[in-house]
Scaffold this motif. Sequence first.
Motif, mmCIF file in Angstrom:
data_model
loop_
_atom_site.group_PDB
_atom_site.id
_atom_site.type_symbol
_atom_site.label_atom_id
_atom_site.label_comp_id
_atom_site.label_asym_id
_atom_site.label_seq_id
_atom_site.Cartn_x
_atom_site.Cartn_y
_atom_site.Cartn_z
ATOM 1 N N SER A 177 28.075 -38.979 10.786
ATOM 2 C CA SER A 177 28.703 -40.120 10.677
ATOM 3 C C SER A 177 28.404 -40.990 9.635
ATOM 4 C CB SER A 177 28.968 -41.031 12.100
ATOM 5 O OG SER A 177 29.470 -40.624 12.874
ATOM 6 N N ALA A 178 26.565 -41.302 9.470
ATOM 7 C CA ALA A 178 26.133 -41.713 8.118
ATOM 8 C C ALA A 178 24.705 -41.415 8.037
ATOM 9 C CB ALA A 178 26.187 -43.273 8.950
ATOM 10 N N VAL A 179 24.778 -41.803 6.393
ATOM 11 C CA VAL A 179 22.906 -41.693 6.489
ATOM 12 C C VAL A 179 22.985 -43.234 6.505
ATOM 13 C CG1 VAL A 179 20.943 -41.325 4.972
ATOM 14 C CG2 VAL A 179 23.140 -39.748 4.670
ATOM 15 N N VAL A 180 21.581 -43.678 7.469
ATOM 16 C CA VAL A 180 21.007 -44.777 7.345
ATOM 17 C C VAL A 180 19.516 -44.436 7.026
ATOM 18 C CG1 VAL A 180 20.012 -46.806 9.051
ATOM 19 C CG2 VAL A 180 22.356 -45.050 9.227
ATOM 20 N N LEU A 181 18.812 -45.686 6.070
ATOM 21 C CA LEU A 181 17.944 -45.909 5.844
ATOM 22 C C LEU A 181 16.807 -47.845 5.744
ATOM 23 C CD1 LEU A 181 17.296 -47.018 2.506
ATOM 24 C CD2 LEU A 181 18.423 -44.528 2.698
ATOM 25 N N GLY A 211 21.692 -62.773 10.417
ATOM 26 C CA GLY A 211 20.601 -64.066 9.845
ATOM 27 C C GLY A 211 18.979 -63.734 10.908
ATOM 28 N N VAL A 212 18.263 -62.713 10.994
ATOM 29 C CA VAL A 212 17.099 -62.707 11.108
ATOM 30 C C VAL A 212 16.747 -62.554 10.386
ATOM 31 C CG1 VAL A 212 15.123 -61.356 13.043
ATOM 32 C CG2 VAL A 212 17.570 -61.897 13.587
ATOM 33 N N GLU A 213 15.387 -62.713 10.033
ATOM 34 C CA GLU A 213 13.872 -63.225 8.752
ATOM 35 C C GLU A 213 13.175 -61.902 8.881
ATOM 36 O OE1 GLU A 213 12.639 -63.384 5.320
ATOM 37 O OE2 GLU A 213 14.529 -64.975 5.949
ATOM 38 N N LYS A 214 13.689 -60.989 8.165
ATOM 39 C CA LYS A 214 11.833 -59.971 8.343
ATOM 40 C C LYS A 214 11.643 -59.039 7.056
ATOM 41 C CE LYS A 214 12.184 -58.802 13.373
ATOM 42 N NZ LYS A 214 11.456 -59.031 14.158
ATOM 43 N N SER A 215 10.726 -58.100 6.712
ATOM 44 C CA SER A 215 10.405 -57.701 5.577
ATOM 45 C C SER A 215 11.367 -56.671 5.002
ATOM 46 C CB SER A 215 8.531 -57.686 5.113
ATOM 47 O OG SER A 215 8.800 -56.730 6.558
ATOM 48 N N TYR A 216 12.136 -56.476 5.938
ATOM 49 C CA TYR A 216 12.615 -55.410 5.194
ATOM 50 C C TYR A 216 14.651 -55.480 5.308
ATOM 51 C CZ TYR A 216 13.008 -54.130 10.243
ATOM 52 O OH TYR A 216 13.343 -55.118 11.606
ATOM 53 N N GLU A 217 15.084 -54.972 4.382
ATOM 54 C CA GLU A 217 16.941 -54.191 4.901
ATOM 55 C C GLU A 217 16.918 -52.651 5.737
ATOM 56 O OE1 GLU A 217 18.425 -56.735 4.823
ATOM 57 O OE2 GLU A 217 17.946 -58.296 3.547
ATOM 58 N N ILE A 218 18.238 -52.947 5.820
ATOM 59 C CA ILE A 218 19.178 -51.469 6.241
ATOM 60 C C ILE A 218 19.924 -50.967 5.657
ATOM 61 C CG2 ILE A 218 19.380 -50.155 8.378
ATOM 62 C CD1 ILE A 218 18.140 -52.051 10.482
ATOM 63 N N LEU A 219 19.297 -50.220 4.963
ATOM 64 C CA LEU A 219 21.221 -49.610 4.528
ATOM 65 C C LEU A 219 22.076 -48.311 4.871
ATOM 66 C CD1 LEU A 219 19.481 -50.132 0.564
ATOM 67 C CD2 LEU A 219 20.414 -51.910 1.946
ATOM 68 N N CYS A 220 22.553 -48.348 4.980
ATOM 69 C CA CYS A 220 23.364 -47.405 5.349
ATOM 70 C C CYS A 220 24.726 -46.586 4.064
ATOM 71 C CB CYS A 220 24.383 -46.874 6.513
ATOM 72 S SG CYS A 220 25.836 -48.530 6.609
ATOM 73 N N ARG A 221 24.751 -46.118 4.669
ATOM 74 C CA ARG A 221 26.609 -44.944 3.720
ATOM 75 C C ARG A 221 27.381 -43.770 4.984
ATOM 76 N NH1 ARG A 221 26.131 -42.156 -1.801
ATOM 77 N NH2 ARG A 221 27.062 -43.638 -2.398
ATOM 78 N N ALA A 222 28.008 -44.897 5.480
ATOM 79 C CA ALA A 222 28.705 -44.163 6.449
ATOM 80 C C ALA A 222 29.994 -42.929 5.774
ATOM 81 C CB ALA A 222 29.898 -45.030 6.780
ATOM 82 N N PHE A 223 30.359 -42.182 6.161
ATOM 83 C CA PHE A 223 31.456 -40.654 5.889
ATOM 84 C C PHE A 223 33.249 -41.221 6.755
ATOM 85 C CE2 PHE A 223 27.193 -38.519 5.875
ATOM 86 C CZ PHE A 223 26.497 -38.807 4.415
ATOM 87 N N ASP A 224 33.504 -41.852 7.311
ATOM 88 C CA ASP A 224 34.388 -42.316 7.715
ATOM 89 C C ASP A 224 34.558 -43.751 8.425
ATOM 90 O OD1 ASP A 224 34.076 -42.790 10.678
ATOM 91 O OD2 ASP A 224 33.254 -40.648 10.758
ATOM 92 N N HIS A 225 35.869 -43.749 8.141
ATOM 93 C CA HIS A 225 36.182 -45.024 8.821
ATOM 94 C C HIS A 225 35.297 -45.712 10.249
ATOM 95 C CE1 HIS A 225 39.193 -45.224 5.126
ATOM 96 N NE2 HIS A 225 39.958 -44.102 6.524
ATOM 97 N N GLU A 226 35.410 -45.317 11.343
ATOM 98 C CA GLU A 226 34.968 -45.383 12.283
ATOM 99 C C GLU A 226 33.833 -45.874 12.384
ATOM 100 O OE1 GLU A 226 34.197 -44.472 17.112
ATOM 101 O OE2 GLU A 226 34.995 -43.043 15.479
ATOM 102 N N ALA A 227 32.881 -44.959 11.210
ATOM 103 C CA ALA A 227 31.429 -45.343 10.963
ATOM 104 C C ALA A 227 31.430 -46.748 10.307
ATOM 105 C CB ALA A 227 31.332 -44.119 10.006
ATOM 106 N N LYS A 228 32.012 -47.177 9.280
ATOM 107 C CA LYS A 228 32.229 -47.898 7.865
ATOM 108 C C LYS A 228 32.128 -49.240 8.998
ATOM 109 C CE LYS A 228 34.064 -45.474 4.091
ATOM 110 N NZ LYS A 228 32.899 -46.087 3.264
ATOM 111 N N ALA A 229 33.415 -49.138 9.527
ATOM 112 C CA ALA A 229 33.699 -50.589 10.755
ATOM 113 C C ALA A 229 32.391 -50.689 11.535
ATOM 114 C CB ALA A 229 34.773 -49.788 11.468
ATOM 115 N N LYS A 230 31.616 -49.890 11.724
ATOM 116 C CA LYS A 230 30.643 -49.913 13.378
ATOM 117 C C LYS A 230 29.424 -49.995 12.221
ATOM 118 C CE LYS A 230 31.627 -48.164 17.520
ATOM 119 N NZ LYS A 230 31.618 -46.874 18.216
ATOM 120 N N LEU A 231 29.100 -49.213 11.356
ATOM 121 C CA LEU A 231 27.904 -49.607 10.279
ATOM 122 C C LEU A 231 27.395 -50.244 9.601
ATOM 123 C CD1 LEU A 231 26.716 -45.399 11.178
ATOM 124 C CD2 LEU A 231 26.003 -47.244 12.981
#
Length: 237
Positions: A177-181, A211-231
């Motif tokens: 449904s997506a690529v996440v990194l 709203g959590v302080e961490k040293s990283y971010e999580i990025l993604c590219r969703a491929f459909d509307h349901e995945a975009k809404a969730k991810l």
Amino acid sequence: MEPEEVLNTASSTSNYANTRKMNRKEILETKRAINQIIKSASAVKDHLSLFPSFRSYSRNERGDKLTSHLKKCIQALLKENMEGPYGSEWPTEEKVKRKEMVSPDARYIFVHSANTNEMLDRNAPIIGFVHYRFTMEEEMPVLYVYELQIERCIQGKGIGKFLMQLIELIAKKSRMSAVVLTVQKTNLLALNFYLTKLRYNLSSISPSVIGVEKSYEILCRAFDHEAKAKLEADFSN
């Protein structure tokens, strides 16, 4: 309480219980379907075989099948590129990455330097690699990019973009449904690469979004509307 009221209450309770039972059944069936998709994607021995035109550029490997030579190449490239962004955390993080590196779930695509004939030489030096896995995020099947590493001297020449395009093709072909990194906040070049050049989005579960302080971010590219809404994070409100 009148008999009719008792009957209505009992009927409502029964309907509620049946609804919960059906919802639980649907959830289990959905999870089984997603797990089967992930299992099928992981079972493919060589994802590059799905895209013959790419085979002259790279090769596909499993984490638990890596040779000693490949392990050393991966470790050296990781240290070269990531020791700076991780800073004092690197010694601990390096141990984590070495363990992740050899997991049976780990999949690799390696890029070798071309010879004078521009033909693939599997003995040529490794100048880059991508480590990815098939897993689940927010109850959706995703391809998770654990590492994308390119030698510094050839960064900015399109190899990273090429590998990410290939990763997205593999993800779609494998019914993800997506690529996440994950990207370190201090790795400004990587953040710019993913957010600006590739136009990836912040994930809905990225630390800064929830709203959590961490040293990283999580990025993604969703491929459909349901995945975009969730991810993908929604900043429309």
